[in-house]
Scaffold this motif. Sequence first.
Motif, short mmCIF file in Angstrom:
data_model
loop_
_atom_site.label_atom_id
_atom_site.label_comp_id
_atom_site.label_asym_id
_atom_site.label_seq_id
_atom_site.Cartn_x
_atom_site.Cartn_y
_atom_site.Cartn_z
N PRO A 19 -2.30 8.92 2.32
CA PRO A 19 -1.41 7.76 2.32
C PRO A 19 -1.65 6.88 1.10
N MET A 41 5.21 7.73 6.60
CA MET A 41 4.55 8.22 5.40
C MET A 41 5.27 9.45 4.89
N VAL A 48 3.95 5.07 1.74
CA VAL A 48 4.03 4.44 3.06
C VAL A 48 5.13 3.39 3.01
N PHE A 74 3.64 6.87 10.76
CA PHE A 74 2.33 6.40 10.30
C PHE A 74 1.78 5.38 11.30
#
Length: 90
Positions: A19, A41, A48, A74
């Motif tokens: 990420p 993500m 992100v 995410f």
Amino acid sequence: MMGAMTCSHVGALPRSVAPESAEGCVDCLALGEHNWAHLRMCLSCGHVACCDSSPHRHATAHFGASQHPVMRSFEPGEDWRWCYVDSAIV
């Protein structure tokens, strides 16, 4: 996940991607904002971004700008993926 399909885009993804940020939506943070609903993500580059329930919809904007097809949730405890090209959970 029940009902999930496999799309050709999943096979073309890198084996793993880190990420870009653990702090939140990179694009919102750049604007000095912290107002997002959920995070996604990019599985091509690790960007992100916030979901479509968020005011700026940065995850969809990232797809539009990059054409990177698959994002994953995410959020803690979630592992589903969304393919923008196929409009499907994969």
